[in-house]
Design a protein around this motif. Structure first.
Motif, short mmCIF file in Angstrom:
data_model
loop_
_atom_site.label_atom_id
_atom_site.label_comp_id
_atom_site.label_asym_id
_atom_site.label_seq_id
_atom_site.Cartn_x
_atom_site.Cartn_y
_atom_site.Cartn_z
N ARG A 16 36.90 20.26 2.18
CA ARG A 16 37.07 19.61 3.48
C ARG A 16 38.16 18.54 3.46
O ARG A 16 38.90 18.38 4.43
CB ARG A 16 35.75 18.95 3.92
CG ARG A 16 34.78 19.88 4.60
CD ARG A 16 35.28 20.36 5.94
NE ARG A 16 35.69 19.26 6.82
CZ ARG A 16 34.87 18.58 7.60
NH1 ARG A 16 33.57 18.88 7.62
NH2 ARG A 16 35.31 17.60 8.36
N GLN A 93 30.03 13.45 10.30
CA GLN A 93 30.38 14.66 11.03
C GLN A 93 30.87 14.35 12.45
O GLN A 93 30.96 15.25 13.27
CB GLN A 93 29.16 15.58 11.13
CG GLN A 93 28.75 16.18 9.80
CD GLN A 93 29.58 17.41 9.46
OE1 GLN A 93 30.80 17.40 9.56
NE2 GLN A 93 28.93 18.48 9.08
N GLU A 98 36.58 14.26 12.11
CA GLU A 98 36.58 15.70 11.92
C GLU A 98 37.57 16.13 10.84
O GLU A 98 37.27 16.99 10.02
CB GLU A 98 36.90 16.41 13.24
CG GLU A 98 36.81 17.92 13.14
CD GLU A 98 37.04 18.58 14.47
OE1 GLU A 98 37.04 19.82 14.51
OE2 GLU A 98 37.20 17.87 15.48
N PRO A 101 36.20 13.50 6.73
CA PRO A 101 34.84 13.00 6.97
C PRO A 101 34.49 11.78 6.14
O PRO A 101 33.39 11.25 6.28
CB PRO A 101 33.97 14.19 6.56
CG PRO A 101 34.78 14.89 5.49
CD PRO A 101 36.22 14.72 5.91
N GLN A 513 32.21 20.93 1.26
CA GLN A 513 31.09 21.03 2.18
C GLN A 513 30.64 22.48 2.30
O GLN A 513 31.46 23.40 2.34
CB GLN A 513 31.45 20.48 3.56
CG GLN A 513 30.26 20.38 4.51
CD GLN A 513 30.61 19.72 5.82
OE1 GLN A 513 31.78 19.54 6.13
NE2 GLN A 513 29.61 19.36 6.60
N MET A 516 29.94 25.35 6.67
CA MET A 516 30.87 24.90 7.71
C MET A 516 31.98 25.91 7.87
O MET A 516 32.40 26.55 6.91
CB MET A 516 31.48 23.55 7.32
CG MET A 516 30.52 22.38 7.43
SD MET A 516 29.97 22.09 9.12
CE MET A 516 31.50 21.60 9.91
#
Length: 528
Positions: A16, A93, A98, A101, A513, A516
């Motif tokens: 992420r 979140q 976005e 994070p 993550q 997702m």
């Protein structure tokens, strides 16, 4: 934070964000400051790259731990420890976060001149339940900080050498264990009753002969693993720890299990996986899963007097759980799986972390010295064995008696390479394939039979999921690469298993993550 619709326990993490902490020049010594000047030159002169990376002037994160005491559904919080500071971050979140994070909520600096920290663990104030962070390193001190205001609560002193690992008892947040260069493990209590003598138990004596690198608690809090430079892995059964003040800590001279046969190099990471054990040694490029024969945490805890005390240099393994070998139990321990961790080079102090929680998939994470992070899903081994057994059975029996099983979505298909064709013929073939293409059977619930899979596919499955040979190696179920030179030092998992953070050199933390959809990876350099 609830998982998104369609989330699956079979999903493995995606990258992420890549979090780079701003260089802390305030705490650089004179040699580092000279190198810092070279780093500034690097921005305009790429020829300095090799020199700068070799001198390792960037601060480095050595440990990462998630705060385990937040209420379910709360945004997870983790701490990453480096030489002179610990960074506490929240993962969010929200729409505002976005892209990245990760949000810094506290920076704790250690201004002691001799401090060089490499380990951390969480606790909490026994009275107010405020979060405490414990950090330790080469100055042999454990410093306990109140995270909310960043103040020093207390300092635990007693080790005669640097501290290389800290862990908190899963059974009691006021109990922590430390592994030291002085060859001992100390069990500390942060309860008010032990303020004057916080060390309540000392594990030493005949346990280890050289610096310790790793320590781990069993989920019950009654067993401790230790390992280090002497290649020895010990398991200690703890007595009941005192609730009131004691003048002298309990001392255990002998471990209840000890072996130097699992690894041939220094052991820099050891952990429990239920009653099983995971361990890794430098230069071996594997993480080994194994069990101590005869040991079960359901049995009564053995007393210190039950530990084997006879020292025989011809015996590389001693065990209170199999004091006498029999035809039914011919070994003291049994290897189960070897997880392949290639390209670690000459690096050590590289630690894995297993996510393990009731009702959840257990996932092993490890990062090597070549910018790669590996993940293994322990449930996939069982599912693969069931699938292959059903597949073979369907081949032998009538399909009505044993219908072919549905292939799990995570088993890859290797397509046979087609012979090269002239360009005009290849273009027509590509058009035909686009017209006739249909979703993979794994996504539409179609059944499978063994004959439909080619040899390359079966071989790839075996490399990743076949655990029948305990001396073979199992490739990662997922491997993620990042840009840049990155050496992983430690991985950490959030309590719900959704987030995994890997820290390492260049002050870098990788935020992974699960469950997702793909996101844009953000590399950021937050300020202090």
């Amino acid at each position: 934070m609830a998982p998104p619709p369609g989330a699956s326990e079979w999903d493995l993490p995606r990258l992420r964000a890549s979090f780079i902490f701003q260089d802390d020049s305030k705490n650089l010594n004179s040699e580092d400051q000279q190198a810092q000047g070279e780093q500034n030159t690097l921005l305009t002169n790429p020829q300095h790259l090799t020199c700068i990376l070799t001198r390792c002037i960037f601060p480095e994160f050595f440990d990462v731990k998630f705060y385990p005491y937040n209420p379910p559904g709360s945004p997870p919080i983790f701490a990453a420890a480096s030489k002179k500071h610990a960074v506490v971050c929240r993962l969010s979140q929200t729409k505002e976060r976005e892209a990245n994070p990760c949000e810094i909520i506290q920076v704790i600096r250690d201004d002691d001149e001799d401090a060089s920290n490499c380990a951390c663990c969480w606790s909490k104030d026994p009275r107010t339940h405020r979060p405490w962070l414990c950090v330790a390193g080469s100055d042999a001190k454990i410093k306990v900080y109140d995270v909310k205001d960043g103040t020093l609560v207390t300092v635990l002193v007693g080790h005669g050498g640097g501290i290389n690992d800290l862990v908190t008892s899963p059974a009691d947040p006021s109990i922590i264990a430390s592994a030291s260069d002085d060859t001992t493990v100390r069990i500390w209590s942060l309860a008010a009753a032990h303020t004057q003598q916080p060390c309540v138990c000392l594990l030493g004596g005949e346990g280890h002969a050289w610096d310790l690198l790793s320590v781990a608690f069993h989920n019950t809090g009654r067993y401790v693993l230790s390992s280090g430079h002497d290649q020895v892995i010990n398991m200690w059964a703890l007595p009941e720890l005192p609730k009131e003040h004691v003048d002298v800590p309990i001392t255990l001279h002998y471990p209840h299990f000890s072996t130097s046969e699992v690894h041939s190099g220094l052991v820099d990471c050891v952990a429990f996986y239920g009653d099983l054990i995971l361990s890794r040694a430098c230069h071996e490029d594997v993480i080994v899963l194994w069990r101590i024969e005869g040991f079960s945490s359901d049995d009564p805890v053995l007393s210190p007097a039950d530990a084997p005390t006879t020292y025989d240099t011809s015996k590389q393994t001693r065990s209170a759980y199999t004091p006498t070998l029999t035809p039914e139990r011919p070994t003291h321990f049994t290897r189960l799986i070897q997880f392949h961790t290639p390209e670690c080079g000459v690096q050590f102090f590289m630690r894995f972390r297993m996510y393990h929680a009731p009702g959840k998939h257990s996932i092993l994470a490890f990062a090597n010295s070549k910018s790669r992070t590996f993940f293994w899903d322990m449930e996939r081994f069982k599912a693969y064995n069931h699938f292959m057994a059903a597949l073979k059975k369907s081949q032998q029996l009538d399909k009505k008696a044993a219908p072919p099983p549905i292939k799990p979505a995570w088993l890859p298909i290797k397509r046979n390479k087609k012979p090269a064709m002239p360009n005009n013929i290849q273009r027509e073939a590509d058009k035909d394939s686009m017209v006739s293409a249909s979703p993979d059977p794994e996504h539409v619930g179609a059944s499978s039979s063994l004959s439909k899979y080619n040899a390359a596919t079966i071989a790839e499955w075996a490399e990743m999921y076949d655990t029948s040979n305990p001396l073979g190696v199992v490739r990662a179920h997922k491997t993620l690469n990042i840009d840049g030179a990155f050496v992983g030092r430690q991985a950490g998992w959030s309590a719900d298993g959704e987030w995994c953070v890997v820290v390492g050199n260049n002050n870098r933390a990788l935020i992974y993550q699960r469950n997702m959809p793909p996101k844009r990876v953000e590399t950021s350099t937050p300020g202090v």
